[in-house]
Scaffold this active site. Structure first.
Site, PDB file in Angstrom:
ATOM      1  N   LYS A 119     -30.909 -23.938 -29.167  1.00  0.00           N
ATOM      2  CA  LYS A 119     -30.146 -22.691 -29.302  1.00  0.00           C
ATOM      3  C   LYS A 119     -28.673 -23.038 -29.482  1.00  0.00           C
ATOM      4  CE  LYS A 119     -27.729 -20.121 -26.751  1.00  0.00           C
ATOM      5  NZ  LYS A 119     -26.746 -19.618 -27.740  1.00  0.00           N
TER       6      LYS A 119
ATOM      7  N   GLU B  43     -23.605 -31.739 -19.850  1.00  0.00           N
ATOM      8  CA  GLU B  43     -22.323 -32.250 -20.354  1.00  0.00           C
ATOM      9  C   GLU B  43     -21.357 -31.087 -20.259  1.00  0.00           C
ATOM     10  OE1 GLU B  43     -21.856 -35.241 -20.970  1.00  0.00           O
ATOM     11  OE2 GLU B  43     -23.801 -36.097 -21.522  1.00  0.00           O
TER      12      GLU B  43
ATOM     13  N   GLU C 261      -9.127 -26.739 -17.032  1.00  0.00           N
ATOM     14  CA  GLU C 261      -9.352 -27.033 -18.448  1.00  0.00           C
ATOM     15  C   GLU C 261      -8.797 -25.888 -19.299  1.00  0.00           C
ATOM     16  OE1 GLU C 261     -13.443 -26.951 -19.903  1.00  0.00           O
ATOM     17  OE2 GLU C 261     -12.994 -28.800 -20.980  1.00  0.00           O
TER      18      GLU C 261
HETATM   19  P1  NDP Z   1     -20.397 -21.957 -22.721  1.00  0.00           P
HETATM   20  O1  NDP Z   1     -20.849 -22.636 -21.483  1.00  0.00           O
HETATM   21  O2  NDP Z   1     -19.941 -20.566 -22.620  1.00  0.00           O
HETATM   22  O3  NDP Z   1     -21.556 -21.954 -23.820  1.00  0.00           O
HETATM   23  C1  NDP Z   1     -22.289 -23.091 -24.140  1.00  0.00           C
HETATM   24  C2  NDP Z   1     -23.676 -22.687 -24.594  1.00  0.00           C
HETATM   25  O4  NDP Z   1     -24.348 -22.079 -23.498  1.00  0.00           O
HETATM   26  C3  NDP Z   1     -23.671 -21.656 -25.729  1.00  0.00           C
HETATM   27  O5  NDP Z   1     -24.764 -21.908 -26.585  1.00  0.00           O
HETATM   28  C4  NDP Z   1     -23.875 -20.361 -24.984  1.00  0.00           C
HETATM   29  O6  NDP Z   1     -24.459 -19.335 -25.759  1.00  0.00           O
HETATM   30  C5  NDP Z   1     -24.829 -20.800 -23.886  1.00  0.00           C
HETATM   31  N1  NDP Z   1     -24.855 -19.896 -22.726  1.00  0.00           N
HETATM   32  C6  NDP Z   1     -23.895 -19.046 -22.301  1.00  0.00           C
HETATM   33  N2  NDP Z   1     -24.313 -18.381 -21.210  1.00  0.00           N
HETATM   34  C7  NDP Z   1     -25.568 -18.806 -20.949  1.00  0.00           C
HETATM   35  C8  NDP Z   1     -26.539 -18.484 -19.959  1.00  0.00           C
HETATM   36  N3  NDP Z   1     -26.312 -17.584 -19.012  1.00  0.00           N
HETATM   37  N4  NDP Z   1     -27.722 -19.133 -19.987  1.00  0.00           N
HETATM   38  C9  NDP Z   1     -27.987 -20.052 -20.952  1.00  0.00           C
HETATM   39  N5  NDP Z   1     -27.116 -20.391 -21.914  1.00  0.00           N
HETATM   40  C10 NDP Z   1     -25.912 -19.784 -21.920  1.00  0.00           C
HETATM   41  O7  NDP Z   1     -19.332 -22.929 -23.315  1.00  0.00           O
HETATM   42  P2  NDP Z   1     -18.496 -22.742 -24.658  1.00  0.00           P
HETATM   43  O8  NDP Z   1     -19.409 -22.488 -25.783  1.00  0.00           O
HETATM   44  O9  NDP Z   1     -17.429 -21.764 -24.376  1.00  0.00           O
HETATM   45  O10 NDP Z   1     -17.900 -24.213 -24.845  1.00  0.00           O
HETATM   46  C11 NDP Z   1     -16.769 -24.609 -24.230  1.00  0.00           C
HETATM   47  C12 NDP Z   1     -17.091 -25.366 -22.961  1.00  0.00           C
HETATM   48  O11 NDP Z   1     -18.006 -26.427 -23.202  1.00  0.00           O
HETATM   49  C13 NDP Z   1     -15.841 -26.048 -22.406  1.00  0.00           C
HETATM   50  O12 NDP Z   1     -15.741 -25.845 -21.026  1.00  0.00           O
HETATM   51  C14 NDP Z   1     -16.057 -27.538 -22.692  1.00  0.00           C
HETATM   52  O13 NDP Z   1     -15.436 -28.408 -21.841  1.00  0.00           O
HETATM   53  C15 NDP Z   1     -17.518 -27.661 -22.648  1.00  0.00           C
HETATM   54  N6  NDP Z   1     -17.945 -28.755 -23.505  1.00  0.00           N
HETATM   55  C16 NDP Z   1     -18.368 -29.915 -22.938  1.00  0.00           C
HETATM   56  C17 NDP Z   1     -18.726 -30.990 -23.701  1.00  0.00           C
HETATM   57  C18 NDP Z   1     -19.243 -32.230 -23.076  1.00  0.00           C
HETATM   58  O14 NDP Z   1     -19.849 -33.020 -23.769  1.00  0.00           O
HETATM   59  N7  NDP Z   1     -19.064 -32.465 -21.807  1.00  0.00           N
HETATM   60  C19 NDP Z   1     -18.630 -30.949 -25.152  1.00  0.00           C
HETATM   61  C20 NDP Z   1     -18.203 -29.689 -25.668  1.00  0.00           C
HETATM   62  C21 NDP Z   1     -17.876 -28.647 -24.856  1.00  0.00           C
HETATM   63  P3  NDP Z   1     -23.607 -18.215 -26.549  1.00  0.00           P
HETATM   64  O15 NDP Z   1     -22.208 -18.699 -26.663  1.00  0.00           O
HETATM   65  O16 NDP Z   1     -24.309 -18.132 -27.845  1.00  0.00           O
HETATM   66  O17 NDP Z   1     -23.730 -16.950 -25.762  1.00  0.00           O
END
Ligand code: NDP
Length: 423
Positions: A125, A200, A325
């Site tokens: 997803k 991650e 962050e």
């Molecule tokens: P989110 O945690 O909001 O979203 C990440 C993914 O999780 C998206 O596909 C999102 O779906 C999904 N998601 C959101 N809510 C839920 C839920 N309740 N249950 C299951 N899945 C869910 O992060 P962001 O997309 O805003 O990305 C930024 C964040 O990711 C930053 O904090 C960054 O540090 C971290 N990050 C970490 C990395 C690493 O390798 N450590 C690499 C890249 C980013 P949708 O958005 O479609 O609703």
């Protein structure tokens, strides 16, 4: 999920050389569609085309790496009395992958590569804001001969589709990249069915510059370590810790280097920084800068786009901007007195993902590298992500490793079999 479950027995039974060949074909198709995929990624995320090209090149390298790894990740025999003890690396079954919007295709490949190499089937997803490149990869997988049902792309909201993946009894593992906040929900949800999880999550990585460092090199490199991808990078070295004796000199050099950053149209080959992902995210980023007096603020183009200027803020180690962050083009500069204080400040974060150490003293470089609580570090460099080397965090940056041979451990289970040989 039903399709992935149905496809699993046949996919795990594919001969290793054949599975490797199909993954290799997918890698080659990504190379052949390099420009198309880079354009999709650039337009969908708003990232500079040059960066998007580099990311798609890495996707192909990652898939080639895991094509090559299929028959190099194996069990062992263990000396025991009365027979032979052997281990097997078994696939987990259906794995659910949830990816973020900042490096959509890249991060997808870090999970799909090892998952398929180990013989799992996948439901992925992508983030709602950036599904296009992953959907295209799904089409290319079919073209590569990977059977229907093995790699499934399902788009939709995290709170709906993601949540279902996490709770579904037929999903054996969740590989998640995203925020620490949602990472917590993944762990909680996975508990009900004892799913494996790899997380991650976020970061607040320290870029530590000692007085004996090559200051010119460190300052010239620092902007790219935090403003790349407009700072929307979990590895962003967004806390720049500088030894007091060289602080003023380093700040001058950093301001000069940051001023050279080329901000503009993502479709222009020369652009180094584009806009942010959304209006809402721009507000969040700005909330960190409100109330501070930045030491530097760059220019941004006028017109469409969620632009935010490259911003340098001088801060104390306990200020919000130096602790949380930002996920935008904002760096906090924090002075330190000596090695012990540098390590103390670096470790005062709840995160532990990445970081850099700049010094000409080899002993200090290794001492500090051992002392800093982080999963990934670089010395006299800001580069620490490669297809063949492990990547991942400690503390609230998550657990489990992606990339390299280490990632295969997260997508397989060790089975132990004892075979009696006594007559
Ligand atoms: P989110 O945690 O909001 O979203 C990440 C993914 O999780 C998206 O596909 C999102 O779906 C999904 N998601 C959101 N809510 C839920 C839920 N309740 N249950 C299951 N899945 C869910 O992060 P962001 O997309 O805003 O990305 C930024 C964040 O990711 C930053 O904090 C960054 O540090 C971290 N990050 C970490 C990395 C690493 O390798 N450590 C690499 C890249 C980013 P949708 O958005 O479609 O609703």
């Amino acid at each position: 999920m039903a399709r992935a479950k149905e496809a699993f027995p046949a996919w795990r039974a594919v001969a290793p050389a054949d599975r490797a060949q199909q993954l290799r074909r997918l890698a080659t198709l990504v190379e052949e569609h390099h420009e198309e995929l880079a354009r999709i990624e650039s337009r969908n995320v708003g990232k500079p085309i040059g960066g998007a090209r580099g990311e798609v090149a890495m996707v192909a390298q990652v898939l080639h790496f895991y094509a090559g790894a299929v028959d190099k990740f194996h069990g062992e025999t263990i000396p025991v009395v009365g027979g032979v003890d052997m281990t097997f690396r078994e696939p987990l079954g259906v794995v659910g992958l949830i990816t973020p919007w900042n490096f959509p295709l890249n991060i997808a490949s870090w999970k799909i590569g090892p998952a398929l190499a180990c013989g799992n089937t996948v439901v992925i997803k992508p983030a709602e804001l950036t599904p296009l490149s992953t959907m295209r990869l799904g089409e290319l997988a079919l073209e590569a001969g990977i059977p229907e049902g093995v790699l499934n792309v399902v788009v939709g909201k995290g709170s709906v589709v993601g949540q279902r993946l996490i709770e579904h009894p037929d999903v054996a593992k969740i590989g998640f990249t995203g925020s620490t906040e949602v990472g917590r929900l993944v762990m909680q949800g996975a508990a009900s069915t004892i799913k494996r999880v790899t997380l991650e999550l976020g970061g607040k990585s320290a870029n530590i510059v000692f007085e004996d460092a090559d200051l010119e090199r460190a300052a010239a490199a620092a902007p790219y370590a935090v403003f790349d991808n407009a700072g929307q990078d979990c590895c962003a070295r967004s806390r720049i810790l500088v030894q007091e004796a060289v602080y003023d000199r380093f700040l001058d050099l950093l301001v000069e280097a940051t001023g050279k950053l080329r901000v503009g149209d993502p479709e222009d080959d020369a652009t180094e920084m584009g806009p942010l992902i959304s209006a809402a995210h721009r507000e969040t980023v700005d909330s960190f800068v409100q109330g501070t007096t930045p030491a530097f603020r760059g220019d941004v183009p006028e017109g469409r786009g969620f632009w935010y200027p490259a911003t340098l803020v001088e801060a104390g180690p306990d200020d919000r901007i130096a602790r949380e962050e930002v996920f935008g083009p904002v760096a906090a500069l924090v002075p330190f007195a000596d090695e012990a204080e540098a390590v103390r400040i670096a470790n005062s974060s709840s995160y532990g993902l990445s970081g850099s150490i700049w010094t000409r003293d080899g002993g200090r470089a290794l001492r500090v590298a051992r002392a800093v609580e982080s999963g990934v570090l670089s010395i006299n460099s800001n580069s620490s992500v490669r297809p063949s080397t492990p990547f991942g965090g400690v503390k609230q940056s998550g657990f489990g490793r992606e990339l390299g041979m280490h990632a295969l451990e997260g997508y397989s289970e060790v089975k132990n079999v004892f075979y009696a040989t006594e007559a």
